[in-house]
Design an enzyme around this catalytic site. Structure first.
Site, PDB file in Angstrom:
ATOM      1  N   GLU A   1       0.939  -1.110  -0.050  1.00 20.68           N
ATOM      2  CA  GLU A   1      -0.210   0.249  -0.060  1.00 20.68           C
ATOM      3  C   GLU A   1       0.794   1.213   0.131  1.00 20.68           C
ATOM      4  O   GLU A   1       1.717   1.406   0.920  1.00 20.68           O
ATOM      5  CB  GLU A   1      -0.786  -0.062   1.261  1.00 20.68           C
ATOM      6  CG  GLU A   1      -1.684   1.071   1.472  1.00 20.68           C
ATOM      7  CD  GLU A   1      -2.452   1.852   0.267  1.00 20.68           C
ATOM      8  OE1 GLU A   1      -3.181   1.180  -0.162  1.00 20.68           O
ATOM      9  OE2 GLU A   1      -2.180   3.038   0.124  1.00 20.68           O
ATOM     10  N   GLN A   2       0.475   2.101  -0.819  1.00 18.11           N
ATOM     11  CA  GLN A   2       1.523   3.256  -0.854  1.00 18.11           C
ATOM     12  C   GLN A   2       1.178   4.387   0.209  1.00 18.11           C
ATOM     13  O   GLN A   2       2.458   5.126   0.548  1.00 18.11           O
ATOM     14  CB  GLN A   2       1.012   4.098  -2.374  1.00 18.11           C
ATOM     15  CG  GLN A   2      -0.389   4.588  -2.383  1.00 18.11           C
ATOM     16  CD  GLN A   2      -0.673   5.367  -3.724  1.00 18.11           C
ATOM     17  OE1 GLN A   2       0.001   5.457  -4.685  1.00 18.11           O
ATOM     18  NE2 GLN A   2      -1.579   5.942  -3.846  1.00 18.11           N
TER      19      GLN A   2
ATOM     20  N   TYR B   1     -28.163   8.399   4.891  1.00 16.61           N
ATOM     21  CA  TYR B   1     -28.440   7.326   5.523  1.00 16.61           C
ATOM     22  C   TYR B   1     -27.796   7.123   7.066  1.00 16.61           C
ATOM     23  O   TYR B   1     -26.608   7.962   6.962  1.00 16.61           O
ATOM     24  CB  TYR B   1     -28.220   6.003   4.586  1.00 16.61           C
ATOM     25  CG  TYR B   1     -26.999   5.962   4.165  1.00 16.61           C
ATOM     26  CD1 TYR B   1     -25.847   5.342   4.876  1.00 16.61           C
ATOM     27  CD2 TYR B   1     -26.834   6.312   2.759  1.00 16.61           C
ATOM     28  CE1 TYR B   1     -24.546   5.291   4.238  1.00 16.61           C
ATOM     29  CE2 TYR B   1     -25.441   6.128   2.016  1.00 16.61           C
ATOM     30  CZ  TYR B   1     -24.413   5.618   2.835  1.00 16.61           C
ATOM     31  OH  TYR B   1     -23.198   5.279   2.278  1.00 16.61           O
TER      32      TYR B   1
END
Ligand SMILES: Cc1cc2nc3c(=O)[nH]c(=O)nc-3n(C[C@H](O)[C@H](O)[C@H](O)COP(=O)(O)OP(=O)(O)OC[C@H]3O[C@@H](n4cnc5c(N)ncnc54)[C@H](O)[C@@H]3O)c2cc1C
Length: 414
Positions: A36-37, A219
Site C-alpha cells: 500500500e502506497q 442514511y
C-alpha cells in the site's frame, strides 16, 4: 534501501478490494503480501451501502458478525423528489427484504468496513501488510513476477493482483486506456452526529432526494450514531482527485431551489470533502500473463448503484474460488475469474451511469420518473433488483454468459 523478499501472490493496493482479496486468498492457503502506497492502511470518513450480494461474501470470508456489530440496517430504501419533497417510491428493507434476498441491506462507515477486513488480515498468518510501498514497476519473467516499489523493495511472487483503484498503474500496463472519464458530477460528503440531525429527518432509511442536476443521499451509520450525507451535483469547477475540501458556497448555490428539507440538511454541515466522480469504459482485458485486475482497477464505476466496493468484494471471493477450481494454474484461473465477473460488472458500470441520469432528471423526464416509479409495486421493485442482489455465489451464470458472448462475437474473448 533495496530489499528483496518473496511471497506467493503480491497485491498492489490495500483498499477494500485489495484487503478483501488478501483475506480470501489467505483462506485458500495462499501466502500474500499487500503493498500500500499510503503511510497507513485507512479509509476516509464516509458511508458505504452494502447490498445482500456483499453480505453473501462476508459470510464466505467469516466476517459477518464483525460487520453486523458496527453497521446500521435501514428500515426502508426510499426515493423522494427534491423539489416537492414528496415520496416517489419506498421499499421496506427489513425482514421481508432479508427473506427475499437471503441477506440484509446494510450501511456502514467506510473506515469501519475497511477496519473489519484489515483486522481479519492482520490476524491471518499468511498475510503480510506493507505501507509506504508505492509500486512503480512490474517485471515479469519465466519464473514469476517482481513488483518494485519507489523505496527499492523488490517483491518476487508467482502472480500479482492490481487492486490499485481507478488510477491504477497495473491497469495501465494491461489495458492502457489512459486517464479516467470525468463525469462532470461532483460529490460532497460529510458525516454528522445523529444528535445534530433535525428530528423529523433522522429517519432510519437510505433516502435519495432526487432532482434536476443535483441529488442528496442520506442514511444512518454506526448503529445509528452518525448520519452520512452525500450531495452530488453537476459542476465544471473541479480538479481531478479525491478528498479535497469542498466549496460550501457553490454547494448552496446548486441547491438553492431545492425543497426545505434538503436545504435544512445541507445547512447542518460546515465542512465537506469533495470527490470528482469518474469512471471508465467497461473492458474484457482483466488479466495478462501472471497479472490480474480487481475492484476499481478492473471496473471503475460511478457510485449511483452503490456497488463499487460490493463488486470488489465479490471479485475477491471469485478470484480465490477460481484459483481453487484450477488448482493454482494462474492463466486458467484468471481467465475463468474474468469470465465469471466481467459481464456482471459491465452491467453495473452501465446501469450506474443510467441511474445518474434518472436521479438528475428534469422536465418531462422527471415527470416520467416519478409517475413510473410510484406506480411500481413492491414485487416489481424486488424483481428489478434480483439480478444484482440475488447472486448464488457459484459464478456459473457469469461464465455461461461469457461463453455465449464469446461465441456470438465469433472469437474467444482474449
Ligand atoms: C461518493 C462515492 C460513494 C460511494 N458509495 C459506495 C457505496 O455505497 N457502496 C459501494 O459498494 N461502493 C461505493 N463507492 C465506490 C467505492 O468507494 C469504490 O468502488 C471502492 O472503494 C473501490 O475499492 P478498491 O479497493 O478497488 O480501490 P481503492 O479504494 O481506490 O483502493 C486502492 C488502493 O490502492 C492504493 N494504491 C494506488 N496506487 C498504488 C500503487 N502504485 N502502489 C501501492 N498502492 C497503491 C491506494 O492508496 C488505495 O489504498 C462510492 C464511491 C464514491 C466516490
Amino acid at each position: 534501501m533495496a530489499e528483496a523478499v518473496n511471497t506467493e501472490i503480491v497485491i498492489v493496493g490495500g483498499g477494500i478490494g485489495g484487503l478483501a482479496a488478501a483475506l480470501a486468498l489467505s483462506q485458500i492457503g495462499r501466502r500474500v503480501m499487500v503493498l500500500e502506497q499510503a503511510e497507513k492502511f485507512a479509509e476516509i470518513g464516509a458511508g458505504i451501502q452494502l447490498g445482500p450480494n456483499a453480505y453473501k461474501m462476508f459470510h464466505r470470508l467469516g466476517i459477518v458478525e464483525a460487520i453486523n456489530a458496527i453497521a446500521a440496517f435501514p428500515d426502508f430504501l426510499m426515493m423522494r423528489d427534491n423539489m416537492s419533497g414528496e415520496m416517489i417510491a419506498q421499499l421496506p428493507a427489513g425482514e421481508e427484504f432479508r427473506q427475499r434476498f437471503g441477506y440484509p441491506y446494510g450501511v456502514i462507515h467506510r473506515a469501519d468496513l475497511h477496519g473489519v477486513i484489515f483486522a481479519a488480515c492482520r490476524a491471518a498468518e499468511a498475510i503480510e501488510l506493507r505501507t509506504h510501498a508505492k509500486v512503480v514497476a512490474i517485471e515479469e519473467n519465466a519464473d514469476g513476477i517482481v513488483a518494485v516499489t519507489e523505496g527499492g523493495l523488490h517483491v518476487s511472487a508467482e502472480a500479482l493482483i492490481g487492486a490499485d483503484g481507478i488510477w491504477s498503474m497495473v491497469r495501465e500496463r494491461i489495458v492502457g486506456d489512459g486517464a479516467a472519464r470525468i463525469s462532470g458530477h461532483i460529490a460532497y460528503r460529510a458525516v454528522l452526529p445523529a444528535a445534530d440531525m433535525p428530528k423529523e429527518l433522522a429517519f432510519n432509511a437510505m433516502c435519495i432526494w432526487a432532482g434536476e442536476k443535483a441529488h442528496l443521499v442520506q442514511y444512518p451509520l454506526r448503529r445509528g450514531e452518525l448520519f452520512n450525507l452525500v450531495a452530488v451535483f453537476h459542476s465544471d469547477k473541479f480538479s481531478e482527485g479525491w478528498n479535497a475540501f469542498g466549496d460550501p458556497e457553490e454547494l448552496h448555490l446548486r441547491y438553492a431551489e431545492k425543497c426545505q428539507e434538503v436545504r435544512t440538511l445541507l445547512e447542518r454541515i460546515e465542512s465537506w470533502r469533495m470527490w470528482v466522480l469518474c469512471d471508465r469504459e467497461p473492458v474484457r482485458d482483466w488479466f495478462k500473463g501472471r497479472v490480474a485486475l480487481l475492484g476499481d482497477a478492473a471496473h471503475p464505476m460511478l457510485q449511483y448503484l452503490a456497488q463499487g466496493a460490493n463488486m470488489a468484494i465479490e471479485d475477491a471471493v471469485c478470484l480465490a474460488d477460481m484459483l481453487v477450481n484450477e488448482a493454482g494454474d494462474y492463466g486458467r484461473a484468471f481467465r475463468r475469474y474474468r469470465d465469471a465477473r466481467y459481464l456482471r460488472t459491465t452491467r453495473v458500470q452501465l446501469t450506474a451511469r443510467l441511474y445518474g441520469e434518472i436521479y438528475h432528471a428534469s422536465g418531462a423526464t422527471r415527470d416520467f420518473r416519478n409517475a413510473e416509479l410510484s406506480s411500481w409495486s413492491k414485487e416489481d421493485i424486488y424483481r428489478g433488483m434480483s439480478w444484482l442482489y440475488g447472486i448464488d455465489g457459484s459464478w456459473r451464470d457469469g461464465e455461461r454468459r461469457a461463453a455465449s458472448a464469446a461465441e456470438d462475437s465469433g472469437a474467444a474473448a482474449g
